[in-house]
Design a protein around this motif. Structure first.
Motif, PDB file in Angstrom:
ATOM      1  N   LEU A  38       0.856  -1.184   0.000  1.00  0.00           N
ATOM      2  CA  LEU A  38       0.000   0.000   0.000  1.00  0.00           C
ATOM      3  C   LEU A  38       0.897   1.240   0.000  1.00  0.00           C
ATOM      4  CD1 LEU A  38      -2.834  -0.696   2.630  1.00  0.00           C
ATOM      5  CD2 LEU A  38      -2.924  -0.946   0.149  1.00  0.00           C
ATOM      6  N   LEU A  39       0.771   2.064  -1.041  1.00  0.00           N
ATOM      7  CA  LEU A  39       1.502   3.318  -1.123  1.00  0.00           C
ATOM      8  C   LEU A  39       0.569   4.466  -0.775  1.00  0.00           C
ATOM      9  CD1 LEU A  39       3.456   2.813  -4.494  1.00  0.00           C
ATOM     10  CD2 LEU A  39       4.186   2.231  -2.171  1.00  0.00           C
ATOM     11  N   PHE A  40       1.124   5.504  -0.155  1.00  0.00           N
ATOM     12  CA  PHE A  40       0.312   6.647   0.231  1.00  0.00           C
ATOM     13  C   PHE A  40       0.375   7.782  -0.780  1.00  0.00           C
ATOM     14  CE2 PHE A  40       1.318   5.205   4.825  1.00  0.00           C
ATOM     15  CZ  PHE A  40       0.463   4.136   4.669  1.00  0.00           C
ATOM     16  N   SER A  41       1.123   7.591  -1.874  1.00  0.00           N
ATOM     17  CA  SER A  41       1.105   8.518  -2.999  1.00  0.00           C
ATOM     18  C   SER A  41       1.547   7.753  -4.239  1.00  0.00           C
ATOM     19  CB  SER A  41       2.017   9.731  -2.762  1.00  0.00           C
ATOM     20  OG  SER A  41       3.367   9.331  -2.636  1.00  0.00           O
ATOM     21  N   ASP A  42       1.125   8.231  -5.392  1.00  0.00           N
ATOM     22  CA  ASP A  42       1.415   7.539  -6.647  1.00  0.00           C
ATOM     23  C   ASP A  42       2.751   8.015  -7.219  1.00  0.00           C
ATOM     24  OD1 ASP A  42       1.051   5.790  -8.696  1.00  0.00           O
ATOM     25  OD2 ASP A  42      -0.735   6.749  -9.520  1.00  0.00           O
ATOM     26  N   GLY A  43       3.293   7.213  -8.151  1.00  0.00           N
ATOM     27  CA  GLY A  43       4.539   7.607  -8.780  1.00  0.00           C
ATOM     28  C   GLY A  43       5.253   6.429  -9.406  1.00  0.00           C
ATOM     29  N   PRO A  44       6.520   6.604  -9.786  1.00  0.00           N
ATOM     30  CA  PRO A  44       7.276   5.570 -10.476  1.00  0.00           C
ATOM     31  C   PRO A  44       7.426   4.272  -9.683  1.00  0.00           C
ATOM     32  CG  PRO A  44       8.488   7.645 -10.468  1.00  0.00           C
ATOM     33  CD  PRO A  44       7.280   7.859  -9.637  1.00  0.00           C
ATOM     34  N   PHE A  45       7.407   4.361  -8.354  1.00  0.00           N
ATOM     35  CA  PHE A  45       7.546   3.153  -7.543  1.00  0.00           C
ATOM     36  C   PHE A  45       6.362   2.211  -7.761  1.00  0.00           C
ATOM     37  CE2 PHE A  45       7.657   1.293  -2.992  1.00  0.00           C
ATOM     38  CZ  PHE A  45       8.429   0.224  -3.409  1.00  0.00           C
ATOM     39  N   ARG A  46       5.171   2.791  -7.851  1.00  0.00           N
ATOM     40  CA  ARG A  46       3.997   1.965  -8.124  1.00  0.00           C
ATOM     41  C   ARG A  46       4.136   1.259  -9.464  1.00  0.00           C
ATOM     42  NH1 ARG A  46       0.575   2.580 -12.304  1.00  0.00           N
ATOM     43  NH2 ARG A  46       0.454   4.815 -11.869  1.00  0.00           N
ATOM     44  N   VAL A  47       4.591   1.979 -10.480  1.00  0.00           N
ATOM     45  CA  VAL A  47       4.783   1.399 -11.810  1.00  0.00           C
ATOM     46  C   VAL A  47       5.816   0.276 -11.757  1.00  0.00           C
ATOM     47  CG1 VAL A  47       5.519   1.867 -14.181  1.00  0.00           C
ATOM     48  CG2 VAL A  47       4.128   3.547 -12.944  1.00  0.00           C
ATOM     49  N   SER A  48       6.917   0.517 -11.057  1.00  0.00           N
ATOM     50  CA  SER A  48       7.987  -0.481 -10.964  1.00  0.00           C
ATOM     51  C   SER A  48       7.508  -1.759 -10.277  1.00  0.00           C
ATOM     52  CB  SER A  48       9.180   0.117 -10.214  1.00  0.00           C
ATOM     53  OG  SER A  48      10.258  -0.785 -10.164  1.00  0.00           O
ATOM     54  N   LEU A  49       6.735  -1.598  -9.197  1.00  0.00           N
ATOM     55  CA  LEU A  49       6.194  -2.766  -8.501  1.00  0.00           C
ATOM     56  C   LEU A  49       5.255  -3.552  -9.411  1.00  0.00           C
ATOM     57  CD1 LEU A  49       5.422  -1.165  -5.020  1.00  0.00           C
ATOM     58  CD2 LEU A  49       7.142  -2.934  -5.463  1.00  0.00           C
ATOM     59  N   GLU A  60      -4.304   7.484  -1.354  1.00  0.00           N
ATOM     60  CA  GLU A  60      -3.734   8.831  -1.371  1.00  0.00           C
ATOM     61  C   GLU A  60      -3.834   9.495   0.002  1.00  0.00           C
ATOM     62  OE1 GLU A  60      -2.060  10.488  -3.485  1.00  0.00           O
ATOM     63  OE2 GLU A  60      -2.349   9.483  -5.423  1.00  0.00           O
ATOM     64  N   MET A  61      -2.665   9.832   0.557  1.00  0.00           N
ATOM     65  CA  MET A  61      -2.583  10.598   1.796  1.00  0.00           C
ATOM     66  C   MET A  61      -2.565  12.089   1.439  1.00  0.00           C
ATOM     67  SD  MET A  61       0.381  10.205   4.703  1.00  0.00           S
ATOM     68  CE  MET A  61       0.071  10.645   6.413  1.00  0.00           C
ATOM     69  N   THR A  92      -8.381   4.951   7.533  1.00  0.00           N
ATOM     70  CA  THR A  92      -8.472   4.423   6.168  1.00  0.00           C
ATOM     71  C   THR A  92      -7.508   3.260   5.975  1.00  0.00           C
ATOM     72  OG1 THR A  92      -9.077   6.612   5.344  1.00  0.00           O
ATOM     73  CG2 THR A  92      -8.271   5.030   3.733  1.00  0.00           C
ATOM     74  N   VAL A  93      -6.289   3.418   6.483  1.00  0.00           N
ATOM     75  CA  VAL A  93      -5.290   2.354   6.368  1.00  0.00           C
ATOM     76  C   VAL A  93      -5.757   1.100   7.094  1.00  0.00           C
ATOM     77  CG1 VAL A  93      -2.932   1.668   6.965  1.00  0.00           C
ATOM     78  CG2 VAL A  93      -3.382   3.976   6.091  1.00  0.00           C
ATOM     79  N   ALA A  94      -6.254   1.258   8.314  1.00  0.00           N
ATOM     80  CA  ALA A  94      -6.706   0.106   9.095  1.00  0.00           C
ATOM     81  C   ALA A  94      -7.836  -0.629   8.387  1.00  0.00           C
ATOM     82  CB  ALA A  94      -7.157   0.551  10.484  1.00  0.00           C
ATOM     83  N   GLN A  95      -8.765   0.107   7.826  1.00  0.00           N
ATOM     84  CA  GLN A  95      -9.883  -0.522   7.128  1.00  0.00           C
ATOM     85  C   GLN A  95      -9.402  -1.319   5.922  1.00  0.00           C
ATOM     86  OE1 GLN A  95     -12.343   2.848   6.273  1.00  0.00           O
ATOM     87  NE2 GLN A  95     -13.112   3.038   8.379  1.00  0.00           N
ATOM     88  N   ALA A 116       1.436   2.689  10.695  1.00  0.00           N
ATOM     89  CA  ALA A 116       1.304   1.293  11.131  1.00  0.00           C
ATOM     90  C   ALA A 116       0.904   1.223  12.596  1.00  0.00           C
ATOM     91  CB  ALA A 116       2.623   0.551  10.898  1.00  0.00           C
ATOM     92  N   GLU A 117       1.520   2.070  13.420  1.00  0.00           N
ATOM     93  CA  GLU A 117       1.181   2.065  14.846  1.00  0.00           C
ATOM     94  C   GLU A 117      -0.223   2.615  15.078  1.00  0.00           C
ATOM     95  OE1 GLU A 117       1.092   1.987  19.016  1.00  0.00           O
ATOM     96  OE2 GLU A 117       2.103   0.787  17.468  1.00  0.00           O
ATOM     97  N   LEU A 118      -0.551   3.730  14.445  1.00  0.00           N
ATOM     98  CA  LEU A 118      -1.878   4.315  14.646  1.00  0.00           C
ATOM     99  C   LEU A 118      -2.986   3.384  14.156  1.00  0.00           C
ATOM    100  CD1 LEU A 118      -1.237   8.035  13.587  1.00  0.00           C
ATOM    101  CD2 LEU A 118      -1.496   7.139  15.911  1.00  0.00           C
ATOM    102  N   SER A 119      -2.774   2.744  13.014  1.00  0.00           N
ATOM    103  CA  SER A 119      -3.808   1.850  12.477  1.00  0.00           C
ATOM    104  C   SER A 119      -3.893   0.542  13.246  1.00  0.00           C
ATOM    105  CB  SER A 119      -3.544   1.568  10.995  1.00  0.00           C
ATOM    106  OG  SER A 119      -2.324   0.889  10.799  1.00  0.00           O
ATOM    107  N   SER A 120      -2.793   0.157  13.935  1.00  0.00           N
ATOM    108  CA  SER A 120      -2.809  -1.110  14.668  1.00  0.00           C
ATOM    109  C   SER A 120      -3.776  -1.067  15.854  1.00  0.00           C
ATOM    110  CB  SER A 120      -1.397  -1.463  15.162  1.00  0.00           C
ATOM    111  OG  SER A 120      -0.992  -0.625  16.232  1.00  0.00           O
TER     112      SER A 120
END
Length: 399
Positions: A38-49, A60-61, A92-95, A116-120
């Motif tokens: 899960l990425l919090f913003s879009d970009g080349p990393f998403r494409v690479s994955l 989107e954060m 949103t992340v936790a859901q 991760a801590e807040l959503s846990s």
């Protein structure tokens, strides 16, 4: 589902060192894990994955939080705003993590660890922090250091990318493991042909933490005796670093070497960029958590000049507490080291590269061998999977 479900969180869609390390790791883990990102913003990393066949989606954060660099965290207004945004976004992340039926959450950045801590608190899932940053006052504001060390205690396990990073968490050894970001087999070459005329290159995000200013200042010193030498800066400025990029370009003009400095922008193929260097210069004025670009160069038989500090000494094989005075160069069997911010030391190391071609070949061969033996991505995967297994079988750590 083929195995235990792992959801990895990363705040950015840009391709930085931590993101490249993560993708390599996920391609190396075994099929007992079913991993999505899960990425919090879009970009080349998403494409690479996606191109690598790794399951990924973007939540989107708010950009005012996702785009904040760590250097802005000294502003109380930024902290309050980021905290408010993070609390809301954590729901949103936790859901989403719950809908993915996750068994484990892995955080791959500072912001991701906070989420991760807040959503846990809602998901009640264990989480592992893959830590790529030095939690230290020379790297982060003191209140942030205090908060992040407290946060590290909340993680089920922490996986640090160097011994130096692990030490700075101040966690007991049972709670933190070291997994160097390793290289896949295709990262290695058998030889390197230096370009003509010589080219010294710096590869990385344009930022005052990466040392482009010091690189330009050293380049001016080298150019006085070696007018044929060229200097190449590969990378772009992100977040709030654009004024620094303008400042460094102006510095090259002021020092009279603008016609010898090439600015290539972002490199779609960093290996090809490194292959075009006579030597790679790692000029960070602050201690680096690791220094993955150094490893990349060593694997490709490209000589390395680097600043000693943080995890760099672990890569280049420096003896503990190696002394470095101003203008001096420490040569190990893997490369040349100078003190952080030592412009004269950088210049002397570059001149040594120019006058010692046979020694360069010897050092490059030794460095490539050490890299292959000590920094394999398979070893990284083994350590990380052990932490994941421990986390999925462990209860939530006490406060």
């Amino acid at each position: 589902m083929t195995g235990r479900r792992v959801v990895v969180l990363d705040h950015t869609g840009q391709l930085g060192g931590a993101e490249i390390a993560l993708q390599r790791l996920l391609l190396a883990v075994d099929d007992s894990w079913d991993v999505s990102v899960l990425l919090f913003s879009d970009g080349p990393f998403r494409v690479s994955l996606e191109e690598a066949g790794i399951d990924v989606e973007v939540l989107e954060m708010p950009e005012r939080t996702s785009g904040q660099s760590r250097t802005t965290l000294t502003d109380p207004r930024v902290l309050v705003r980021s905290g408010s945004d993070s609390l809301a976004f954590a729901r949103t992340v936790a859901q989403r993590v719950q809908r993915l039926d996750a068994d484990l959450v892995v955080a791959n950045s500072l912001k991701a660890a906070v989420l991760a801590e807040l959503s846990s608190w809602r998901s009640r899932l264990p989480w592992v922090w893959h830590l790529h940053d030095r939690i230290a006052p020379d790297y982060l504001a003191a209140p942030v250091v205090f908060a992040l060390r407290r946060l590290a205690r909340r993680a089920t396990h922490v996986v640090a990318n160097s011994r130096d990073v692990a030490r700075l968490t101040r966690l007991p050894p049972s709670r933190v493991r070291v997994a160097y970001p390793g290289l896949p087999d295709d990262a290695f070459t058998d030889d390197h042909t230096p370009p003509t005329p010589p080219v010294f290159g710096l590869l990385g995000r344009i930022s005052n933490t990466k040392g482009q200013r010091e690189f330009i200042q050293a380049a001016a010193l080298v150019s006085k005796d070696h007018p044929d030498v060229r200097f190449r800066i590969v990378g772009e400025a992100l977040f709030s670093d654009h004024p620094y990029a303008v400042e460094v370009r102006q510095l090259a003009d002021e020092l009279g070497i603008a016609n010898r400095v090439e600015w290539t922008g972002w490199a779609p193929d960093p290996r090809a960029a490194i292959d075009g260097f006579t030597a790679l210069v790692h000029a960070s004025p602050l201690p680096e958590p690791f220094g993955q670009v150094i490893l990349e160069a060593m694997a490709r038989h490209v000589p390395v000049i680097a600043t000693l500090g943080g995890g760099v000494g672990e890569i280049v094989g420096a003896p503990p507490d190696a002394p470095l005075g101003a203008g001096t160069v420490l040569c190990t069997d893997r490369g040349r080291l100078v003190a952080p911010g030592d412009v004269a030391g950088f210049a002397e190391a570059m001149k040594a590269i120019l006058r010692e071609p046979e020694r360069n070949v010897q050092l490059a061969r030794s460095a490539a061998c050490a890299t292959h033996e000590q920094f394999s991505v398979n070893a990284t995967a083994t350590t990380c999977q052990a932490a994941w297994r421990g986390a999925t079988g462990a209860s939530r750590p006490p406060d």
